[in-house]
Design a protein around this motif. Structure first.
Motif, PDB file in Angstrom:
ATOM      1  N   SER A  14       0.827  -1.212   0.000  1.00 52.64           N
ATOM      2  CA  SER A  14       0.000   0.000   0.000  1.00 52.64           C
ATOM      3  C   SER A  14       0.864   1.267   0.000  1.00 52.64           C
ATOM      4  O   SER A  14       0.475   2.293  -0.577  1.00 52.64           O
ATOM      5  CB  SER A  14      -0.981   0.006   1.176  1.00 52.64           C
ATOM      6  OG  SER A  14      -0.309   0.174   2.397  1.00 52.64           O
ATOM      7  N   ASN A  15       2.043   1.200   0.617  1.00 53.54           N
ATOM      8  CA  ASN A  15       2.954   2.356   0.548  1.00 53.54           C
ATOM      9  C   ASN A  15       3.498   2.539  -0.869  1.00 53.54           C
ATOM     10  O   ASN A  15       3.654   3.668  -1.342  1.00 53.54           O
ATOM     11  CB  ASN A  15       4.105   2.198   1.546  1.00 53.54           C
ATOM     12  CG  ASN A  15       3.702   2.617   2.943  1.00 53.54           C
ATOM     13  OD1 ASN A  15       3.528   3.800   3.211  1.00 53.54           O
ATOM     14  ND2 ASN A  15       3.524   1.647   3.833  1.00 53.54           N
ATOM     15  N   ALA A  18       0.910   4.293  -2.727  1.00 53.03           N
ATOM     16  CA  ALA A  18       0.880   5.724  -2.387  1.00 53.03           C
ATOM     17  C   ALA A  18       1.962   6.475  -3.188  1.00 53.03           C
ATOM     18  O   ALA A  18       1.749   7.616  -3.610  1.00 53.03           O
ATOM     19  CB  ALA A  18       1.088   5.921  -0.886  1.00 53.03           C
ATOM     20  N   GLU A 173      -2.345   5.439   7.446  1.00 50.80           N
ATOM     21  CA  GLU A 173      -2.785   6.656   6.751  1.00 50.80           C
ATOM     22  C   GLU A 173      -1.680   7.702   6.748  1.00 50.80           C
ATOM     23  O   GLU A 173      -1.466   8.396   5.754  1.00 50.80           O
ATOM     24  CB  GLU A 173      -4.000   7.260   7.461  1.00 50.80           C
ATOM     25  CG  GLU A 173      -5.303   6.650   7.053  1.00 50.80           C
ATOM     26  CD  GLU A 173      -6.468   7.400   7.682  1.00 50.80           C
ATOM     27  OE1 GLU A 173      -6.441   8.644   7.715  1.00 50.80           O
ATOM     28  OE2 GLU A 173      -7.387   6.713   8.171  1.00 50.80           O
ATOM     29  N   GLU A 175       1.564   7.016   7.108  1.00 49.38           N
ATOM     30  CA  GLU A 175       2.663   6.486   6.288  1.00 49.38           C
ATOM     31  C   GLU A 175       2.474   6.899   4.831  1.00 49.38           C
ATOM     32  O   GLU A 175       3.424   7.306   4.156  1.00 49.38           O
ATOM     33  CB  GLU A 175       2.705   4.956   6.370  1.00 49.38           C
ATOM     34  CG  GLU A 175       3.064   4.409   7.735  1.00 49.38           C
ATOM     35  CD  GLU A 175       3.205   2.888   7.719  1.00 49.38           C
ATOM     36  OE1 GLU A 175       3.784   2.351   6.768  1.00 49.38           O
ATOM     37  OE2 GLU A 175       2.726   2.243   8.668  1.00 49.38           O
ATOM     38  N   HIS A 176       1.211   6.798   4.377  1.00 49.82           N
ATOM     39  CA  HIS A 176       0.939   7.088   2.966  1.00 49.82           C
ATOM     40  C   HIS A 176       1.129   8.566   2.633  1.00 49.82           C
ATOM     41  O   HIS A 176       1.263   8.926   1.467  1.00 49.82           O
ATOM     42  CB  HIS A 176      -0.489   6.643   2.612  1.00 49.82           C
ATOM     43  CG  HIS A 176      -0.663   5.151   2.686  1.00 49.82           C
ATOM     44  ND1 HIS A 176      -1.887   4.538   2.707  1.00 49.82           N
ATOM     45  CD2 HIS A 176       0.255   4.160   2.761  1.00 49.82           C
ATOM     46  CE1 HIS A 176      -1.719   3.226   2.778  1.00 49.82           C
ATOM     47  NE2 HIS A 176      -0.427   2.972   2.821  1.00 49.82           N
ATOM     48  N   ARG A 177       1.122   9.427   3.638  1.00 50.69           N
ATOM     49  CA  ARG A 177       1.415  10.853   3.419  1.00 50.69           C
ATOM     50  C   ARG A 177       2.914  11.120   3.558  1.00 50.69           C
ATOM     51  O   ARG A 177       3.500  11.863   2.784  1.00 50.69           O
ATOM     52  CB  ARG A 177       0.666  11.711   4.443  1.00 50.69           C
ATOM     53  CG  ARG A 177      -0.738  12.040   4.018  1.00 50.69           C
ATOM     54  CD  ARG A 177      -1.329  13.122   4.924  1.00 50.69           C
ATOM     55  NE  ARG A 177      -1.841  12.545   6.160  1.00 50.69           N
ATOM     56  CZ  ARG A 177      -3.076  12.105   6.302  1.00 50.69           C
ATOM     57  NH1 ARG A 177      -3.923  12.160   5.306  1.00 50.69           N
ATOM     58  NH2 ARG A 177      -3.486  11.606   7.445  1.00 50.69           N
TER      59      ARG A 177
END
Ligand code: GRF
Length: 205
Positions: A14-15, A18, A173, A175-177
């Motif tokens: 998922s990262n 992103a 959440e 981490e994705h930013r």
């Protein structure tokens, strides 16, 4: 100038997604020239294929030793000759040979506020300890486990009733930013090493 980046992921990715999405939105001046994985069934492979990113599978289980695996990994990473290598859910310790080959050109995302709770199951460690805040850390990779110079961190609260799943989701959440932001800073040449500290040079964002 456009940078070349390579992502290493062992699983869900998922990262990695992103990062792909941030590049797609024009937020990172980079091209992702490869996904490298040690796990032939990582979902990250599907994400790479959808995004047209070349996949390099180095199946850990098919090597006679960790040294042989690392030698092949080093060869693949070296051949890709990227500006930046990103460990995004890459679940293996990176050997000293690779660390020194890509010093300050390899970053990792960790789901805790380092230096607290390094290693595996960081979210569970944080819950077991009873901290009130946790978060994520993006750092350059050095010879230790999650011990390299910190680039960016973000906090989240630990709420009453949290379990590993709810806390992990809240941290993810951030981490994705955080990870795309750190990559952007690198690609904009805004990260400078001073000893073991990372200075963020001023810029527009
Ligand atoms: C993330 O929590 C990352 O911080 C940790 O492993 C997880 C990977 O998630 N190192 P994903 O594969 O990016 O979805």
């Amino acid at each position: 100038m456009m940078k070349e980046i390579v992502v290493l992921s062992s699983g869900r990715g998922s990262n990695f997604q992103a990062i792909i999405d941030a590049i797609g939105r024009g937020e990172i001046p980079a091209r992702c020239s490869g996904l490298v994985t040690d796990n032939p069934s990582a979902y990250a492979i599907t994400r790479a294929e959808k995004a047209g990113i070349p996949v390099f599978i180095i199946d850990f289980s098919s090597f006679p030793s960790r040294e042989a695996y690392e030698e092949e990994l080093l060869r693949v990473l070296f051949d890709l000759s990227a500006d930046l290598y990103i460990l995004a859910g890459y679940m293996r310790i990176v050997g000293a040979g690779i660390v020194s080959a890509f010093r300050w050109r390899m970053m990792n995302i960790h789901p805790a506020l380092l230096p607290g709770f390094p290693g595996l199951h960081a979210q569970r460690q944080a819950l077991d300890y009873g901290v009130r805040v946790s978060g994520c850390t993006v750092h350059f990779v050095d010879e230790g486990t999650d011990s390299g110079p910190v680039i960016l961190q973000a906090c989240v609260p630990v709420l009453p009733g949290d379990d590993e799943e709810t806390l992990s989701a809240r941290i993810l959440e951030e981490e994705h930013r955080c990870l795309p932001k750190a990559i952007r800073l690198f690609c904009d040449d805004r990260l400078e090493m001073i000893g073991r500290q990372v200075r963020i040079l001023p810029g527009n964002s």
